[in-house]
Design a protein around this motif. Structure first.
Motif, short mmCIF file in Angstrom:
data_model
loop_
_atom_site.label_atom_id
_atom_site.label_comp_id
_atom_site.label_asym_id
_atom_site.label_seq_id
_atom_site.Cartn_x
_atom_site.Cartn_y
_atom_site.Cartn_z
N LEU A 98 0.82 -1.21 0.00
CA LEU A 98 0.00 0.00 0.00
C LEU A 98 0.85 1.26 0.00
N SER A 99 1.96 1.24 0.75
CA SER A 99 2.81 2.44 0.79
C SER A 99 3.41 2.73 -0.58
N SER A 100 3.82 1.70 -1.29
CA SER A 100 4.36 1.90 -2.64
C SER A 100 3.28 2.42 -3.58
N ALA A 101 2.09 1.88 -3.48
CA ALA A 101 0.99 2.32 -4.33
C ALA A 101 0.68 3.80 -4.09
N ARG A 102 0.63 4.18 -2.83
CA ARG A 102 0.35 5.59 -2.51
C ARG A 102 1.46 6.49 -3.03
N TRP A 103 2.72 6.10 -2.79
CA TRP A 103 3.85 6.94 -3.19
C TRP A 103 3.87 7.12 -4.70
N ALA A 104 3.67 6.04 -5.43
CA ALA A 104 3.66 6.13 -6.90
C ALA A 104 2.56 7.07 -7.37
N GLY A 105 1.40 6.98 -6.75
CA GLY A 105 0.31 7.87 -7.13
C GLY A 105 0.62 9.32 -6.84
N GLU A 106 1.15 9.59 -5.66
CA GLU A 106 1.46 10.96 -5.26
C GLU A 106 2.51 11.60 -6.17
N HIS A 107 3.38 10.79 -6.76
CA HIS A 107 4.44 11.32 -7.60
C HIS A 107 4.15 11.16 -9.10
N GLY A 108 2.90 10.90 -9.43
CA GLY A 108 2.47 10.92 -10.81
C GLY A 108 3.05 9.84 -11.69
N MET A 109 3.43 8.71 -11.09
CA MET A 109 3.95 7.59 -11.88
C MET A 109 2.80 6.70 -12.31
N ASN A 110 3.09 5.75 -13.20
CA ASN A 110 2.17 4.67 -13.50
C ASN A 110 2.50 3.52 -12.55
N PHE A 111 1.58 2.56 -12.41
CA PHE A 111 1.73 1.52 -11.38
C PHE A 111 1.74 0.14 -12.01
N LEU A 112 2.83 -0.60 -11.77
CA LEU A 112 2.95 -1.99 -12.23
C LEU A 112 2.61 -2.92 -11.07
N THR A 113 1.61 -3.74 -11.23
CA THR A 113 1.32 -4.79 -10.26
C THR A 113 1.76 -6.12 -10.87
N SER A 114 2.04 -7.09 -10.04
CA SER A 114 2.56 -8.36 -10.55
C SER A 114 1.83 -9.52 -9.90
N SER A 115 2.49 -10.65 -9.83
CA SER A 115 1.90 -11.83 -9.20
C SER A 115 2.33 -11.96 -7.75
N VAL A 116 2.85 -10.87 -7.17
CA VAL A 116 3.29 -10.87 -5.77
C VAL A 116 2.77 -9.61 -5.08
#
Length: 346
Positions: free
Chosen positions: A186-204
């Motif tokens: 969740l912390s990575s997801a929030r940080w990526a969003g706050e910094h205007g990046m795109n988000f890669l999710t995987s099988s982990v």
């Protein structure tokens, strides 16, 4: 079959690019041929994994530079570059260079954290600064700043006959909007969003919260869904912020009986690790999905996180043969993609 809330817009694949130490060129050539095949099959994107001190691609940016000259349309990504191994300024130069060579098709995915087996490699990697290196989000922020054109120095202009820039050169204007963060928390997801990046999710994904929580069988799809929604809730683009999912799927429509048996054995060997969180980090792995395209599509339509995305980069299994990848990619593009609502060039 239930419909997805987001029609599948982009179909991609991810490969690790294995090779034999005695003949590494052959493995790299196989990877390039797979990317070329992906373009012919009209995939939207091809992504490379990153492996250091292993028999997989250690320099995906260099390999993608080669791929950029053998393709003309398919997007080329990294999933992901572990920044603990990199100098953000130098990496920004390489990324911009390859992006320009590709005609603006590069999609760099990155992640944070100390390098794997850091205690054993730090003297070779960071001999003078091993204990001072920052392997957190600040390293990503520095890379983003350099890629997006912020100053790297307070000096620019002439020195004799040479001209100097205060920002990374070359500068590729669109690259900053195609930077991806590979995260499973969740912390990575929030940080990526706050910094205007795109988000890669995987099988982990990371199972967070008390270990003695009431649920003894955490639901991978629900955890991934919560991360996607957290990312979008913190991103300036909101619900339209880009997310790509990367599960392992193995369609068997055109596979031979021998291939199908080998694929099913591969999945069976990996399934036990999906039953509960693994290790101190409490990592939860998604089950690999093997079967006909119709069977896989049915399972994906029932996957809560899949219903939330319109881009995928399905991961090819690590240890298969070149002809297996040809069969799998052909079925992905010709059967599974259309079963998920994908149309080339949408």
């Amino acid at each position: 079959m239930p419909s997805t809330s987001r029609p599948l817009r982009k179909l991609g694949f991810l490969t690790i690019g294995l090779f034999d130490e005695a003949d590494p060129r052959r493995g790299h050539e196989s990877t390039l041929e797979i990317i070329e095949l992906g373009e012919r099959l009209r995939f939207d994107s091809a992504w490379l994994r990153h492996r250091h001190l292993q028999y997989g691609i250690s320099s995906p940016v260099a390999v993608l530079a080669a791929a950029s000259q053998r393709t003309s349309r398919i997007e080329l990504g990294t999933a992901v570059i572990p920044l603990g191994w990199e100098n953000p300024l130098r990496l920004a130069e390489d990324l911009a260079t390859v992006d320009l060579l590709s005609g603006g098709r590069l999609n760099p995915g990155v992640s944070v954290g100390p390098p794997m087996h850091y205690d054993r490699v730090k003297e070779a990697l960071h001999p003078d600064t091993a204990d001072a290196e920052d392997f957190g989000y600040e390293r990503v922020r520095r890379l983003l700043d350099f890629v997006r054109g912020k100053p790297a120095t307070d000096f620019s202009g002439y020195e004799g006959f040479e001209v100097f820039s205060d920002r990374v050169q070359p500068h590729s204007p669109g690259l900053g909007g195609r930077m991806w963060y590979g995260g499973g928390s969740l912390s990575s997801a929030r940080w990526a969003g706050e910094h205007g990046m795109n988000f890669l999710t995987s099988s982990v994904v990371k199972v967070e919260g008390p270990e003695d929580a009431a649920s003894t069988s955490p639901d991978f799809a629900e955890i991934q869904l919560s991360q996607i929604r957290a990312f979008r809730s913190h991103h300036p683009d909101g619900d339209s912020a880009r997310v790509s999912q990367g599960l392992v799927v193995i369609p068997t429509d055109s596979a031979t009986p021998k291939q199908r048996a080998r694929y099913e054995e591969y999945v069976a060997q990996r399934t036990p690790r999906t039953a509960s969180p693994q290790g101190p980090a409490r990592l939860l792995f998604a089950p690999d999905i093997v079967g006909t395209s119709a069977e896989i599509a049915e399972r994906l339509h029932a996957h809560a996180a899949f219903r939330e995305v319109d881009e995928v980069a399905f991961a090819l299994p690590f240890t298969f043969e070149h002809e297996d990848y040809v069969q799998i990619l052909t079925d992905l593009a010709g059967r599974l993609g259309p079963a998920l609502g994908w149309r080339p060039g949408r």
